[in-house]
Write a protein that holds these residues in place. Structure first.
Motif, PDB file in Angstrom:
ATOM      1  N   UNK A  20      43.251  36.869  34.479  1.00 26.71           N
ATOM      2  CA  UNK A  20      43.794  36.994  35.833  1.00 26.71           C
ATOM      3  C   UNK A  20      45.257  37.422  35.800  1.00 26.71           C
ATOM      4  N   UNK A  21      45.996  36.936  34.825  1.00 29.89           N
ATOM      5  CA  UNK A  21      47.421  37.265  34.756  1.00 29.89           C
ATOM      6  C   UNK A  21      47.671  38.606  34.097  1.00 29.89           C
ATOM      7  N   UNK A  22      46.988  38.884  33.000  1.00 33.05           N
ATOM      8  CA  UNK A  22      47.287  40.074  32.209  1.00 33.05           C
ATOM      9  C   UNK A  22      46.255  41.196  32.387  1.00 33.05           C
ATOM     10  N   UNK A  23      45.138  40.882  33.021  1.00 37.38           N
ATOM     11  CA  UNK A  23      44.083  41.876  33.137  1.00 37.38           C
ATOM     12  C   UNK A  23      43.250  41.951  31.868  1.00 37.38           C
ATOM     13  N   UNK A  24      42.214  42.772  31.902  1.00 35.86           N
ATOM     14  CA  UNK A  24      41.319  42.932  30.756  1.00 35.86           C
ATOM     15  C   UNK A  24      41.721  44.156  29.938  1.00 35.86           C
ATOM     16  N   UNK A  25      41.608  44.022  28.645  1.00 36.28           N
ATOM     17  CA  UNK A  25      41.898  45.158  27.771  1.00 36.28           C
ATOM     18  C   UNK A  25      40.708  46.114  27.746  1.00 36.28           C
ATOM     19  N   UNK A  26      40.930  47.307  27.207  1.00 34.81           N
ATOM     20  CA  UNK A  26      39.841  48.261  27.067  1.00 34.81           C
ATOM     21  C   UNK A  26      38.734  47.689  26.177  1.00 34.81           C
ATOM     22  N   UNK A  27      39.124  46.998  25.124  1.00 36.52           N
ATOM     23  CA  UNK A  27      38.130  46.380  24.239  1.00 36.52           C
ATOM     24  C   UNK A  27      37.274  45.370  25.004  1.00 36.52           C
ATOM     25  N   UNK A  28      37.929  44.529  25.837  1.00 33.86           N
ATOM     26  CA  UNK A  28      37.182  43.566  26.641  1.00 33.86           C
ATOM     27  C   UNK A  28      36.168  44.263  27.532  1.00 33.86           C
ATOM     28  N   UNK A  29      36.596  45.348  28.143  1.00 31.95           N
ATOM     29  CA  UNK A  29      35.709  46.055  29.067  1.00 31.95           C
ATOM     30  C   UNK A  29      34.552  46.737  28.327  1.00 31.95           C
ATOM     31  N   UNK A  30      34.839  47.282  27.158  1.00 37.88           N
ATOM     32  CA  UNK A  30      33.772  47.926  26.394  1.00 37.88           C
ATOM     33  C   UNK A  30      32.686  46.923  26.003  1.00 37.88           C
ATOM     34  N   UNK A  31      33.110  45.726  25.616  1.00 33.99           N
ATOM     35  CA  UNK A  31      32.129  44.702  25.231  1.00 33.99           C
ATOM     36  C   UNK A  31      31.417  44.151  26.452  1.00 33.99           C
ATOM     37  N   UNK A  32      32.165  43.837  27.516  1.00 26.98           N
ATOM     38  CA  UNK A  32      31.576  43.207  28.696  1.00 26.98           C
ATOM     39  C   UNK A  32      30.582  44.110  29.409  1.00 26.98           C
ATOM     40  N   UNK A  33      30.866  45.407  29.444  1.00 29.67           N
ATOM     41  CA  UNK A  33      30.016  46.328  30.198  1.00 29.67           C
ATOM     42  C   UNK A  33      28.992  47.044  29.318  1.00 29.67           C
ATOM     43  N   UNK A  34      28.835  46.588  28.094  1.00 35.86           N
ATOM     44  CA  UNK A  34      27.861  47.205  27.199  1.00 35.86           C
ATOM     45  C   UNK A  34      26.466  47.314  27.810  1.00 35.86           C
ATOM     46  N   UNK A  35      25.928  46.281  28.456  1.00 32.12           N
ATOM     47  CA  UNK A  35      24.581  46.426  29.032  1.00 32.12           C
ATOM     48  C   UNK A  35      24.476  47.526  30.074  1.00 32.12           C
TER      49      UNK A  35
END
Length: 426
Positions: A328-343
């Motif tokens: 919430x404070x720093x936002x999500x990194x590109x790595x976080x998004x790549x893993x989270x949105x894999x499906x």
């Protein structure tokens, strides 16, 4: 509940003694309501498996008591009082009355056979009124022990909580002798100061885990922590530093600590760091700091702590809260998004697996992915399958439903196909 064990070499002698126990308890008025059972208020446990379970309950007695979720917890300071066995019943009655006068109750466990019941009054040492009760109970309880010519430290050490009262227990001359021995071996007072001799006041709140300035800082949570007083703060404070998470054999807690042997990487270390952060003792924004992220980095969210910790400290869930606050404070990194949105993007990537797998095949691409997306260059990514698992549908009357997870569907579909083959054959 009184556990009585007969362990003579002759089994028949054990049986005779057990029968005598039934008779004794019956004479005292303790009888079963069920006439089919033997009178006397005794439950026989000849089976060794049942005996082992009973022993385990005794072993876990302290942990069971300390797992109370209330704001007050059983506090150890008069628990080592020992009296002659014939005085134990009167002593426990007087302690119970003492606790009631101060508006609380006590928890009891341990070895009655030697005149010692570990009793811990339930107090909330964040509250000044309960700190005053702590002092009053200690003084009165130790006076009662002295009446019975007992000991205020029947089994364990004294530490800060009882050393202050040594002169009342041993006399001034003996305490001066303690001091002389201490000074002879430790003239500079560097070895465990404040214990046994020259102890501070046992109710000095500056020495408490919860000092006077201890305050919960407001924090927005994503999970439901309503089962604990004070929510997330209360759940974190369930860690009482018993150190079960530091074990190196048996169970699974804590896998990262077993590798690093670093206190920071054990459930207790993480819980204490969280507690200090949630109470402002690590400075502002400590919960979302890089140091906190580093502290929790090696937690693999296996949940072994929730199952094996006597207090059921769920560090995996707490890590979720820290990650949510940090995002919430720093936002999500590109790595976080790549893993989270894999499906979501997996069906598209699987259409051109040769392109998706190029990261580990073309020179320089892996290093670029590490700089841009934080994906380690020295570790290959899972290879996209050329034949992903796409079977759907099936018999509506089937007894088994197979949920195809993202990883096996797109990277290792052979596992799913083998599972389908086995289930169809069955």
């Amino acid at each position: 509940l009184l556990l009585v064990e007969f362990a003579e070499d002759d089994p028949e002698e054990n049986s005779r003694r057990l029968a005598g126990l039934h008779d004794t308890m019956a004479e005292l008025g303790f009888r079963w309501d069920d006439p089919a059972r033997r009178e006397g208020g005794v439950l026989d446990a000849p089976d060794q498996a049942l005996q082992a379970k009973i022993t385990e309950v005794r072993t876990q007695g302290l942990n069971i008591m300390m797992s109370m979720k209330s704001a007050g917890k059983p506090v150890s300071f008069v628990e080592d009082c020992a009296v002659h066995l014939e005085d134990l019943a009167d002593f426990t009655d007087r302690l119970t009355a003492l606790f009631a006068r101060h508006g609380t109750t006590g928890t009891w466990y341990a070895h009655a056979s030697v005149g010692l019941l570990h009793v811990r009054p339930v107090l909330n040492l964040r509250e000044e009124a309960d700190v005053r009760a702590l002092r009053a109970i200690a003084e009165e309880a130790f006076d009662i022990v002295a009446e019975y010519k007992g000991s205020h430290s029947g089994e364990h050490g004294d530490g800060i909580v009882r050393s202050e009262f040594h002169e009342k227990m041993f006399g001034a001359r003996m305490v001066r002798s303690f001091e002389q021995v201490k000074d002879r071996f430790d003239p500079d007072g560097v070895l465990n100061p404040g214990k046994i001799v020259r102890a501070p006041k046992m109710d000095d709140r500056s020495l408490f885990r919860y000092p006077p300035q201890y305050r919960h800082q407001p924090v927005e949570t994503r999970l439901d922590w309503s089962g604990w007083p004070a929510g997330l703060h209360g759940a974190v404070e369930m860690c009482n530093n018993n150190g079960a998470c530091r074990k190196l054999a048996g169970g699974a807690m804590c896998p990262s600590y077993r590798v690093t042997r670093n206190e920071r990487d054990v459930t207790r270390g993480r819980a204490n760091t969280l507690r200090l952060a949630l109470t402002g003792q690590l400075g502002p924004d400590a919960l979302t700091s890089d140091e906190m992220a580093e502290t929790l980095k090696l937690c693999v969210s296996c949940k072994a702590c929730k199952r094996e910790c006597p207090m059921s400290v769920d560090m995996a869930a707490m890590k979720v809260e820290v990650a949510a606050a940090r995002a919430k404070k720093h936002g999500l990194s590109l790595r976080d998004r790549l893993v989270a949105h894999l499906p979501r993007y997996a069906p598209l990537a699987a259409r051109a697996p040769w392109l998706a797998n190029a990261r580990d095949r073309l020179p320089g691409v892996a290093a670029l992915s590490q700089r841009v997306a934080g994906l380690a260059a020295d570790r290959p990514l899972p290879a996209w399958s050329r034949r992903p698992f796409r079977e759907e549908g099936g018999d509506a009357e089937a007894d088994v439903i197979l949920f195809a997870d993202t990883f096996n569907r797109w990277f290792e579909p052979g596992h799913l196909r083998d599972a389908v083959t086995v289930m169809r054959a069955a």
